[in-house]
Design an enzyme around this catalytic site. Structure first.
Site, PDB file in Angstrom:
ATOM      1  N   TYR A   1      -6.195  10.474   4.373  1.00 17.50           N
ATOM      2  CA  TYR A   1      -4.800  10.697   3.988  1.00 17.50           C
ATOM      3  C   TYR A   1      -4.736  11.496   2.686  1.00 17.50           C
ATOM      4  O   TYR A   1      -5.756  11.822   2.085  1.00 17.50           O
ATOM      5  CB  TYR A   1      -4.070   9.360   3.884  1.00 17.50           C
ATOM      6  CG  TYR A   1      -3.932   8.646   5.206  1.00 17.50           C
ATOM      7  CD1 TYR A   1      -3.249   9.248   6.271  1.00 17.50           C
ATOM      8  CD2 TYR A   1      -4.478   7.376   5.412  1.00 17.50           C
ATOM      9  CE1 TYR A   1      -3.126   8.605   7.493  1.00 17.50           C
ATOM     10  CE2 TYR A   1      -4.353   6.727   6.635  1.00 17.50           C
ATOM     11  CZ  TYR A   1      -3.680   7.342   7.674  1.00 17.50           C
ATOM     12  OH  TYR A   1      -3.554   6.711   8.887  1.00 17.50           O
TER      13      TYR A   1
ATOM     14  N   GLN B   1       0.839  -1.195   0.000  1.00 22.24           N
ATOM     15  CA  GLN B   1       0.000   0.000   0.000  1.00 22.24           C
ATOM     16  C   GLN B   1       0.877   1.250   0.000  1.00 22.24           C
ATOM     17  O   GLN B   1       1.644   1.489   0.937  1.00 22.24           O
ATOM     18  CB  GLN B   1      -0.925   0.042   1.215  1.00 22.24           C
ATOM     19  CG  GLN B   1      -1.895   1.220   1.152  1.00 22.24           C
ATOM     20  CD  GLN B   1      -2.698   1.397   2.415  1.00 22.24           C
ATOM     21  OE1 GLN B   1      -2.146   1.732   3.458  1.00 22.24           O
ATOM     22  NE2 GLN B   1      -4.002   1.187   2.336  1.00 22.24           N
TER      23      GLN B   1
ATOM     24  N   CYS C   1     -11.844  -3.351  20.828  1.00 19.89           N
ATOM     25  CA  CYS C   1     -11.541  -2.536  22.008  1.00 19.89           C
ATOM     26  C   CYS C   1     -10.633  -1.359  21.670  1.00 19.89           C
ATOM     27  O   CYS C   1     -10.431  -0.463  22.508  1.00 19.89           O
ATOM     28  CB  CYS C   1     -10.906  -3.388  23.094  1.00 19.89           C
ATOM     29  SG  CYS C   1      -9.240  -3.980  22.689  1.00 19.89           S
TER      30      CYS C   1
ATOM     31  N   CYS D   1      -2.237  -6.136  21.357  1.00 18.58           N
ATOM     32  CA  CYS D   1      -3.613  -6.613  21.192  1.00 18.58           C
ATOM     33  C   CYS D   1      -4.114  -7.185  22.507  1.00 18.58           C
ATOM     34  O   CYS D   1      -3.405  -7.962  23.160  1.00 18.58           O
ATOM     35  CB  CYS D   1      -3.661  -7.680  20.095  1.00 18.58           C
ATOM     36  SG  CYS D   1      -5.281  -8.460  19.879  1.00 18.58           S
TER      37      CYS D   1
ATOM     38  N   CYS E   1     -11.648 -10.495  17.334  1.00 15.59           N
ATOM     39  CA  CYS E   1     -11.383  -9.109  17.696  1.00 15.59           C
ATOM     40  C   CYS E   1     -12.620  -8.549  18.391  1.00 15.59           C
ATOM     41  O   CYS E   1     -13.740  -8.679  17.894  1.00 15.59           O
ATOM     42  CB  CYS E   1     -11.070  -8.292  16.447  1.00 15.59           C
ATOM     43  SG  CYS E   1     -11.112  -6.505  16.721  1.00 15.59           S
TER      44      CYS E   1
ATOM     45  N   ALA F   1     -11.132 -21.301  45.388  1.00 20.71           N
ATOM     46  CA  ALA F   1      -9.804 -21.759  45.777  1.00 20.71           C
ATOM     47  C   ALA F   1      -9.525 -21.430  47.241  1.00 20.71           C
ATOM     48  O   ALA F   1      -9.847 -20.341  47.717  1.00 20.71           O
ATOM     49  CB  ALA F   1      -8.751 -21.116  44.890  1.00 20.71           C
TER      50      ALA F   1
ATOM     51  N   ARG G   1      -7.774   2.034  -2.508  1.00 20.14           N
ATOM     52  CA  ARG G   1      -8.566   1.985  -1.275  1.00 20.14           C
ATOM     53  C   ARG G   1      -9.248   3.333  -1.132  1.00 20.14           C
ATOM     54  O   ARG G   1      -8.588   4.370  -0.994  1.00 20.14           O
ATOM     55  CB  ARG G   1      -7.706   1.693  -0.050  1.00 20.14           C
ATOM     56  CG  ARG G   1      -8.569   1.390   1.179  1.00 20.14           C
ATOM     57  CD  ARG G   1      -7.779   0.906   2.364  1.00 20.14           C
ATOM     58  NE  ARG G   1      -8.629   0.053   3.208  1.00 20.14           N
ATOM     59  CZ  ARG G   1      -8.291  -0.370   4.420  1.00 20.14           C
ATOM     60  NH1 ARG G   1      -7.120  -0.044   4.926  1.00 20.14           N
ATOM     61  NH2 ARG G   1      -9.109  -1.140   5.107  1.00 20.14           N
TER      62      ARG G   1
END
Length: 695
Positions: free
Chosen positions: A210, A103, A389, A408, A386, A504, A258
């Site tokens: 852009y 790109q 977030c 991530c 995904c 526990a 794009r």
């Protein structure tokens, strides 16, 4: 379900892609200042190729070092010395029958002024002082924001002098006519270098605000020459690049555009600004007529950030109508689109419906590099989805100042996938007890299972998730729970014994004679005793609202604190017809919170009539409301209300760890039980302990 179309080959121009799955461009930060791919970057992309994706399109790759560099750790094809390193990169991707497009990009007015002229300077000094980039990373965080705030940085370069970008700030200068011509040639030269390196095709980044898209927008293109004015003139910059690439590289060399199909200004209350879908459709027609082999449909810009990089609350597939409109307008070429696709079923349905020809899975490939193979092999349940977030973009932006990469929340192994894939059975079946089946505990369980340990997880509740079982209760936040659901599936796959409904204790933990113990018992909401009245019958915590144990309807409610938990709880309260007043000590709403989350929540709260008292602290609570005081000036006030909801943070729950001290040699406390944070903090810390600390 059989995903026939998803795994059917299709061509972009003369390049045949083995399936319809595309990993689109996403800047993560594995590059280096000279623009060459690092070993880390190639490992990152190759692991996705190994994972079965048909086409990878690189992250933003600059063609101009001077005013076109967006980041130090960015790929480049701006010089001939980039050709051979790119060739090695291509060869590694081709090993797995995956195609690679590059790109080509220029940030335009969305560049940070601090980057102007910086890359050539850095590269020149680095030739005599190799440690110079490290020095830049030390200095930039300290002075960068201050210089930008005071507008003491060079102007970014746009089509014309115009308003600065919402995110980048600074000021913008217009490109001179000669600079426009030079940039066109630089894009063409970049494509020529790509072809020489064996790259399968190129994509022109005319989206997300852009430079190329700035030429398309009447909001940023105010030029009076042949590159401004009419729709055709505004498109000329891109059409001349397409035509030049075809001339220099050959008519059969694939070129994808794009395209922001709609700038989405109407969605932030600014209708008529920029351009909308009908204009985007006309641009697509012009680019195909100029020789583009495919249109990669996207939307929005930095000014409308949430409409190209969506937060959790957005509905999957919400912008499919844009791709469908473009596809109808240019049926002769393939259409690629992301469309917030989060499941193979959704991907197949949109392909079958003719909405698009390829599905772009960006953040899903950050979360799970093996998405394609898992789906193809009938293991869709193992995909780590995904959850939108936005930590990937937030961490990438923050870490760029320090020469580090993005992270991530659901994949703490980002950048280390090759290492994880090569793990051996070094654990030898030794038992590791993990207390808590939240994201930290489940992450540790999976990694330890991969290493050959026997993870035994104690969870006192009847399901996994921990704090996520509250975080997913806000309106349209159900994706959050995907995190623990997917981590649980993968932990079980690697042998984790998860014991729900089992609290526990020192006795049942030590009875297993564990090799190590990890305490991941989370946190509880704070109810400070230092403030008079917090124990009143009309006072609740966000936990009580989110878990449904307390339901408030048509009440006057004071919410104390505007962190994201407070805002999301407020959204839920607003649905119940409550009238909200937020009290916040800071001068801004949700201080320290990534701006996209605030941009997502605030319009909904404002629409519901919520009021915000900033620079104000809670003094006391009584049965009729709250007493407040301004931070500056100490002016007291009062809010009459029926209920008070405290959103004042949380405190760790780690009593068991203290009881186990001296009884367990390898004892670790992780996640909120150690330090209250976010999902990413919990999974990263658990990954580090499970991968590096337990030997």
């Amino acid at each position: 379900m059989e995903f026939k179309t998803l795994f059917t080959p299709m061509k972009i121009g003369t390049c045949e892609i083995k399936n319809r799955i595309v990993m689109p461009p996403m800047m993560v930060g594995f590059g280096r200042p000279d623009g060459c791919p690092t070993e880390e970057l190639m490992n990152y992309y190759e692991e996705r190729a190994k994972g079965g994706v048909g086409l990878i399109i690189t992250e933003i790759t600059r063609v101009n070092d001077d005013h076109g560099a967006s980041a130090f750790n960015q790929l480049a094809m701006s010089h001939d010395y980039h050709i051979e390193p790119m060739r090695k990169f291509v060869e590694r991707i081709h090993r797995h029958d995956t195609k690679l497009f590059v790109q080509l990009h220029h940030p335009g007015r969305q560049n940070v002024g601090l980057m102007i002229h910086m890359v050539p300077l850095c590269n020149a000094i680095s030739k005599v002082c190799k440690s110079f980039p490290k020095l830049v990373y030390k200095i930039a965080p300290a002075i960068g924001d201050k210089l930008i705030e005071k507008n003491l940085v060079p102007a970014s370069a746009g089509p014309s002098k115009c308003e600065p970008s919402k995110v980048a700030g600074g000021h913008v200068r217009g490109l001179r006519h000669g600079e426009v011509k030079k940039l066109i040639q630089q894009f063409i030269d970049g494509a020529v270098r790509c072809k020489k390196a064996g790259v399968d095709g190129v994509e022109l980044h005319a989206a997300h605000g852009y430079l190329l898209q700035q030429f398309l927008s009447p909001n940023t293109n105010l030029r009076k020459d042949e590159y401004g004015g009419s729709l055709e003139n505004r498109a000329r910059f891109i059409t001349e690049i397409i035509q030049g690439i075809k001339k220099e590289c050959g008519a059969d060399y694939p070129v994808v555009v794009r395209l922001t199909a709609d700038e989405c200004y109407d969605r932030i209350g600014k209708p008529g600004k920029g351009y909308s879908l009908d204009t985007g459709v006309e641009y697509a027609k012009l680019f195909v007529a100029a020789g583009a082999d495919a249109i990669d449909v996207s939307s929005a810009a930095y000014d409308t950030y949430n409409y190209w990089l969506e937060p959790t609350s957005f509905e999957c597939g919400w912008r499919a109508y844009m791709a469908e409109a473009i596809k109808k307008a240019v049926p002769q070429v393939p259409v690629l689109a992301a469309n917030l696709i989060r499941s193979p079923e959704q991907a197949e349905a949109q392909l079958e419906a003719g909405i698009q020809d390829f599905v772009s899975l960006g953040r899903p490939h950050i979360a799970d590099p093996y998405w394609a193979n898992k789906v193809k092999e009938g293991r869709s349940n193992e995909v780590k989805r995904c959850i939108c977030c936005l930590y990937c973009i937030e961490s990438m932006m923050a870490n760029a100042y320090h020469g580090k990469h993005g992270c991530c929340s659901v994949n703490p192994a980002l950048g280390e996938e090759k290492r994880v894939a090569a793990l051996t059975d070094e654990g030898k079946g030794r038992t590791v007890v993990i207390v808590g089946a939240g994201p930290a505990g489940l992450t540790a369980a999976e990694i330890l299972g991969r290493r050959g340990f026997k993870p035994v997880v104690f969870e006192k509740e009847k399901e996994s998730g921990g704090q996520l079982n509250l975080a997913d209760k806000g309106p349209h936040k159900d994706k959050i729970k995907w995190c623990s659901d997917d981590l649980e599936v993968n932990a079980r796959k690697y042998g984790a014994d998860i014991r729900f409904g089992t609290e526990a204790t020192v006795e049942n933990v030590t009875a297993l004679n564990p090799y190590a113990v990890i305490v991941a018992t989370g946190a509880v909401a704070v109810r400070p005793r230092s403030i008079k009245g917090t124990d009143g019958a009309n006072v609740y915590t966000t936990t009580q609202i989110l878990d449904g144990s307390v339901k408030l309807e048509n009440k006057k409610v004071a919410v104390i604190g505007t962190g994201m938990t407070g805002l999301e709880t407020g959204e839920l309260l607003a649905l119940g017809g409550n009238k909200l007043t937020f009290v916040e000590m800071a001068d801004t709403v949700a201080p320290g919170t990534w701006f996209q989350h605030i941009d997502d929540a605030m319009p909904k709260l404002e629409k519901a009539g919520a009021k915000f008292l900033l620079g104000t602290k809670l003094v006391s609570i009584d049965e009729k409301g709250v007493v407040t005081e301004t931070v500056k000036g100490k002016k007291q006030g009062r809010i009459d209300c029926d209920a008070v909801v405290l959103s004042l943070g949380a405190r760790p729950v780690n009593a068991l760890a203290k009881e186990l001290e001296g009884k367990i040699k390898q004892l670790y406390v992780v996640g909120d039980a150690n330090k209250v944070g976010r999902i990413a903090n919990a999974t990263a810390a658990a990954y580090d302990i499970a991968m590096n600390k337990i030997k």
